[in-house]
Design a protein around this motif. Structure first.
Motif, PDB file in Angstrom:
ATOM      1  N   LYS A  81       0.888  -1.088  -0.055  1.00 38.22           N
ATOM      2  CA  LYS A  81      -0.158  -0.137   0.049  1.00 38.22           C
ATOM      3  C   LYS A  81       0.759   1.292   0.072  1.00 38.22           C
ATOM      4  CE  LYS A  81      -1.211   0.852   5.007  1.00 38.22           C
ATOM      5  NZ  LYS A  81      -2.315   1.091   5.609  1.00 38.22           N
ATOM      6  N   TYR A  82       2.016   1.254   0.582  1.00 43.47           N
ATOM      7  CA  TYR A  82       2.777   2.503   0.601  1.00 43.47           C
ATOM      8  C   TYR A  82       3.909   2.356  -0.850  1.00 43.47           C
ATOM      9  CZ  TYR A  82       1.613   2.808   5.415  1.00 43.47           C
ATOM     10  OH  TYR A  82       0.724   2.769   6.453  1.00 43.47           O
ATOM     11  N   ALA A  83       4.312   1.089  -1.172  1.00 45.30           N
ATOM     12  CA  ALA A  83       5.184   1.039  -2.076  1.00 45.30           C
ATOM     13  C   ALA A  83       4.438   1.601  -3.599  1.00 45.30           C
ATOM     14  CB  ALA A  83       5.756  -0.421  -2.541  1.00 45.30           C
ATOM     15  N   GLU A  87       6.327   6.098  -6.352  1.00 40.49           N
ATOM     16  CA  GLU A  87       6.592   6.894  -7.484  1.00 40.49           C
ATOM     17  C   GLU A  87       5.937   8.220  -7.716  1.00 40.49           C
ATOM     18  OE1 GLU A  87       6.451   6.308 -12.552  1.00 40.49           O
ATOM     19  OE2 GLU A  87       5.511   4.579 -11.017  1.00 40.49           O
ATOM     20  N   GLY A  88       4.819   8.281  -7.214  1.00 37.54           N
ATOM     21  CA  GLY A  88       4.237   9.636  -7.218  1.00 37.54           C
ATOM     22  C   GLY A  88       4.890  10.624  -6.471  1.00 37.54           C
ATOM     23  N   PHE A  95      11.558  15.161  -7.696  1.00 35.36           N
ATOM     24  CA  PHE A  95      11.980  15.454  -9.113  1.00 35.36           C
ATOM     25  C   PHE A  95      12.169  17.184  -9.141  1.00 35.36           C
ATOM     26  CE2 PHE A  95      10.928  12.011 -12.362  1.00 35.36           C
ATOM     27  CZ  PHE A  95      11.156  11.113 -11.479  1.00 35.36           C
ATOM     28  N   THR A  96      11.393  17.625  -8.288  1.00 35.17           N
ATOM     29  CA  THR A  96      11.452  19.355  -8.412  1.00 35.17           C
ATOM     30  C   THR A  96      12.889  19.669  -7.606  1.00 35.17           C
ATOM     31  OG1 THR A  96      10.217  19.377  -6.451  1.00 35.17           O
ATOM     32  CG2 THR A  96       9.156  19.717  -8.471  1.00 35.17           C
ATOM     33  N   ASP A  97      13.323  18.860  -6.619  1.00 34.18           N
ATOM     34  CA  ASP A  97      14.595  19.303  -6.005  1.00 34.18           C
ATOM     35  C   ASP A  97      15.838  19.109  -6.869  1.00 34.18           C
ATOM     36  OD1 ASP A  97      13.021  19.864  -3.732  1.00 34.18           O
ATOM     37  OD2 ASP A  97      13.266  18.253  -2.944  1.00 34.18           O
ATOM     38  N   THR A 118      14.697   0.843  -6.044  1.00 27.38           N
ATOM     39  CA  THR A 118      14.074  -0.379  -6.276  1.00 27.38           C
ATOM     40  C   THR A 118      12.481  -0.117  -6.662  1.00 27.38           C
ATOM     41  OG1 THR A 118      13.857  -0.873  -4.002  1.00 27.38           O
ATOM     42  CG2 THR A 118      15.466  -2.009  -5.213  1.00 27.38           C
ATOM     43  N   ILE A 119      12.065   0.882  -6.731  1.00 23.16           N
ATOM     44  CA  ILE A 119      10.556   1.572  -6.998  1.00 23.16           C
ATOM     45  C   ILE A 119      10.372   0.725  -8.326  1.00 23.16           C
ATOM     46  CG2 ILE A 119       9.184   3.222  -7.660  1.00 23.16           C
ATOM     47  CD1 ILE A 119      10.528   5.022  -5.693  1.00 23.16           C
ATOM     48  N   PRO A 120       9.153   0.150  -8.399  1.00 24.25           N
ATOM     49  CA  PRO A 120       8.772  -0.280  -9.785  1.00 24.25           C
ATOM     50  C   PRO A 120       8.177   0.793 -10.402  1.00 24.25           C
ATOM     51  CG  PRO A 120       7.287  -0.942  -8.013  1.00 24.25           C
ATOM     52  CD  PRO A 120       8.359  -0.630  -7.371  1.00 24.25           C
TER      53      PRO A 120
END
Length: 168
Positions: A81-83, A87-88, A95-97, A118-120
């Motif tokens: 549920k957290y994994a 990505e979001g 990404f903004t950083d 290891t994020i899918p």
């Protein structure tokens, strides 16, 4: 910058660093009291990340929130549920950083790539964008950012789909 790099890469400094003591407390709480602690902690950290704006003066708060999330990586990646939300979180908050005017946020963005390597990735375009941003940080004016970007690139090279972005 040289002193910062040596302190960040010296494992003996962890024994004297109050930041690491606090992280040990948080990771132990997550490990042993996860059902009670994690929802409240994630809500608090998410609030910090979503309320951050680049010129708000809350750069240290955002860096701290990313540091806590990065140290919770094993727990977050192990729970479906957290994994599925990671990505979001990376796209909206990390990404903004990579383009931040604050060097320690660029440093933390590269560090987050290492922690969540290891994020899918459901969207290959996000992975390609991430690789491009890390490659750009290799020529960052701040030496610590360059070093973290080179460490992050090591993890990105191994991912499926990275070869299309890295090919000459």
């Amino acid at each position: 910058p040289h002193e910062f790099v040596s302190r960040q890469n010296n494992p003996l400094t962890d024994f004297y660093d109050p930041k690491m003591s606090a992280i040990s407390l948080v990771t132990d709480l997550v490990k042993h009291r996860g059902k009670d602690v994690v929802p409240k902690l994630l809500s608090f950290l998410t609030n910090i990340l979503t309320s951050y704006t680049p010129n708000s003066g809350k750069d240290i708060e955002k860096e701290g929130a990313l540091f806590v999330l990065g140290n919770m990586n094993e727990f977050l990646l192990s729970k479906k549920k957290y994994a599925s939300e990671l990505e979001g979180m990376m796209v909206s908050s990390v990404f903004t950083d990579f383009q931040s005017h604050v060097p320690f946020l660029r440093y933390r963005a590269c560090w987050m790539v290492q922690r969540f390597n290891t994020i899918p990735w459901s969207n290959p375009a996000n992975l390609q964008t991430l690789i491009q941003m890390v490659l750009q940080r290799l020529s960052d004016p701040a030496l610590p950012v360059q070093i973290e970007a080179s460490k992050a690139l090591r993890f990105l090279i191994e991912l499926d789909g990275a070869e299309t972005t890295l090919a000459p």
